[in-house]
Design an enzyme around this catalytic site. Structure first.
Site, mmCIF file in Angstrom:
data_model
loop_
_atom_site.group_PDB
_atom_site.id
_atom_site.type_symbol
_atom_site.label_atom_id
_atom_site.label_comp_id
_atom_site.label_asym_id
_atom_site.label_seq_id
_atom_site.Cartn_x
_atom_site.Cartn_y
_atom_site.Cartn_z
ATOM 1 N N ASP A 41 -59.341 -63.194 35.385
ATOM 2 C CA ASP A 41 -58.959 -64.598 35.444
ATOM 3 C C ASP A 41 -59.492 -65.195 36.735
ATOM 4 O O ASP A 41 -59.664 -64.486 37.735
ATOM 5 C CB ASP A 41 -57.439 -64.744 35.378
ATOM 6 C CG ASP A 41 -56.995 -66.073 34.776
ATOM 7 O OD1 ASP A 41 -56.600 -66.085 33.595
ATOM 8 O OD2 ASP A 41 -57.067 -67.104 35.487
ATOM 9 N N ASP A 65 -64.878 -65.403 37.649
ATOM 10 C CA ASP A 65 -65.223 -66.713 37.105
ATOM 11 C C ASP A 65 -66.213 -66.468 35.975
ATOM 12 O O ASP A 65 -67.350 -66.056 36.212
ATOM 13 C CB ASP A 65 -65.850 -67.581 38.201
ATOM 14 C CG ASP A 65 -66.234 -68.976 37.728
ATOM 15 O OD1 ASP A 65 -66.336 -69.193 36.498
ATOM 16 O OD2 ASP A 65 -66.456 -69.848 38.586
ATOM 17 N N VAL A 66 -65.797 -66.706 34.731
ATOM 18 C CA VAL A 66 -66.637 -66.345 33.588
ATOM 19 C C VAL A 66 -67.920 -67.161 33.515
ATOM 20 O O VAL A 66 -68.850 -66.770 32.797
ATOM 21 C CB VAL A 66 -65.860 -66.471 32.259
ATOM 22 C CG1 VAL A 66 -64.697 -65.498 32.216
ATOM 23 C CG2 VAL A 66 -65.400 -67.910 32.010
ATOM 24 N N SER A 144 -61.633 -72.980 18.547
ATOM 25 C CA SER A 144 -60.625 -74.028 18.386
ATOM 26 C C SER A 144 -60.910 -74.785 17.102
ATOM 27 O O SER A 144 -62.067 -74.923 16.690
ATOM 28 C CB SER A 144 -60.666 -74.996 19.573
ATOM 29 O OG SER A 144 -59.851 -76.127 19.339
ATOM 30 N N TYR A 157 -65.025 -80.727 25.161
ATOM 31 C CA TYR A 157 -64.299 -79.556 24.671
ATOM 32 C C TYR A 157 -64.731 -79.219 23.251
ATOM 33 O O TYR A 157 -64.963 -78.052 22.913
ATOM 34 C CB TYR A 157 -62.798 -79.833 24.740
ATOM 35 C CG TYR A 157 -61.920 -78.669 24.347
ATOM 36 C CD1 TYR A 157 -61.612 -77.668 25.271
ATOM 37 C CD2 TYR A 157 -61.390 -78.573 23.068
ATOM 38 C CE1 TYR A 157 -60.791 -76.607 24.922
ATOM 39 C CE2 TYR A 157 -60.565 -77.509 22.713
ATOM 40 C CZ TYR A 157 -60.278 -76.531 23.645
ATOM 41 O OH TYR A 157 -59.470 -75.481 23.288
ATOM 42 N N LYS A 161 -66.433 -75.641 21.965
ATOM 43 C CA LYS A 161 -65.819 -74.782 20.952
ATOM 44 C C LYS A 161 -66.673 -74.702 19.684
ATOM 45 O O LYS A 161 -66.688 -73.659 19.009
ATOM 46 C CB LYS A 161 -64.408 -75.268 20.634
ATOM 47 C CG LYS A 161 -63.446 -75.119 21.809
ATOM 48 C CD LYS A 161 -63.258 -73.660 22.226
ATOM 49 C CE LYS A 161 -62.212 -73.484 23.298
ATOM 50 N NZ LYS A 161 -61.924 -72.077 23.626
#
Length: 280
Positions: A41, A65-66, A144, A157, A161
């Site tokens: 995370d 940090d992805v 999502s 967003y 997704k």
């Protein structure tokens, strides 16, 4: 419940966004099933708290940090050094708050780099090694419903997704065409879920808990499902199917985009929804 063959005591689950919400619920569930757990995370404080909840045995917590490929490579090395195996990769980290198409370019970059490139970075860091290990394994990418029906609002967003959906579909196609490959990919699509992203202190009656989402995920993976589309306490799978069908028919029937929210089509959509769900 039949579990995916990768879910076996002594093997290892790696979960990004693992310090809260669905990620933490998954970490607890996998740990309860006897798996080693590696949570990652970007929130160091939440990560420490989550590790305390999970206990120290067979748990690694990694600040990452992805959006940075190097952080995902380091996460893979940490998992292998600690436990020698990765059976489950859950690319779950995500943020909202992007914006519309003509605003907030920096917010767009933050959302896309975390949500979409974060998943891509995880896939590219881990999956080849999971294939070469020659054992049952699974990748779960958190998408999502907003990436399927793309409602008005946070377009950034939605784009992130929608990209995860396309990426995961392409990944599963690649995996199933590798001779002898025992790795599967799955697209987790939560419904209305009470998590940190909801910004509410109390669970709304219509929302599922993160734990309910994880149970649904495990059941679907065990059944061999790719699309893990969760209902909630307000929206059934029949309603979701109707909404997704209507969205695709905007293209096939040459309607205006997002016609579900267009005033000229509101009654037509209401009638369609009633027919599809047995309400009329």
């Amino acid at each position: 419940m039949t579990l995916h063959p990768a879910i076996e005591a002594g093997r290892t689950a790696v979960i990004t966004g693992g310090a809260s919400g669905i990620g933490l619920a998954a970490a607890k569930r996998f740990a309860g099933l006897g798996l080693n757990v590696v949570i990652a995370d970007a929130n160091a404080e939440a990560l420490d708290a989550a590790r305390g909840e999970l206990g120290n045995a067979h748990v690694e917590a990694v600040h990452a940090d992805v959006s940075r490929p190097g952080d995902l490579e380091a996460l893979r090395r940490r998992a292998l050094e600690a436990f020698g195996d990765v059976a489950i990769l859950m690319n779950n980290a995500g943020v909202g708050g992007g914006g519309g198409a003509i605003e907030r370019p920096e917010a767009w970059r933050r959302v896309l780099e975390t949500n979409l490139f974060g998943v891509l970075n995880g896939v590219q860091a881990f999956v080849q090694g999971m294939i070469e290990a020659g054992k049952p394994a699974a990748i779960v990418n958190t998408g999502s419903k907003q990436g399927i029906t793309t409602p008005p609002g946070d377009t950034a967003y939605n784009v992130s997704k929608a990209g995860i959906k396309a990426l995961t579909e392409g990944l599963q196609h690649s995996l199933r065409n590798i001779p002898g490959c025992q790795v599967t990919a799955h697209l987790l699509v939560p419904g209305f879920t009470f998590t940190g992203l909801t910004h509410r202190r109390e669970k709304p009656p219509g929302a599922w808990t993160a734990e309910q989402v994880v149970e649904f995920m495990l059941e679907g993976m065990g059944a061999g499902d790719f699309y893990l589309i969760c209902p909630d306490n307000e929206v059934t799978r029949e309603i979701d199917n109707a909404r997704m069908t209507w969205a695709m028919q905007d293209i096939t029937q040459n309607r205006p985009p997002l016609s579900r929210w267009h005033p000229d089509y509101q009654q037509a959509f209401a009638d369609f929804l009633a027919r599809e769900t047995g309400g009329g």
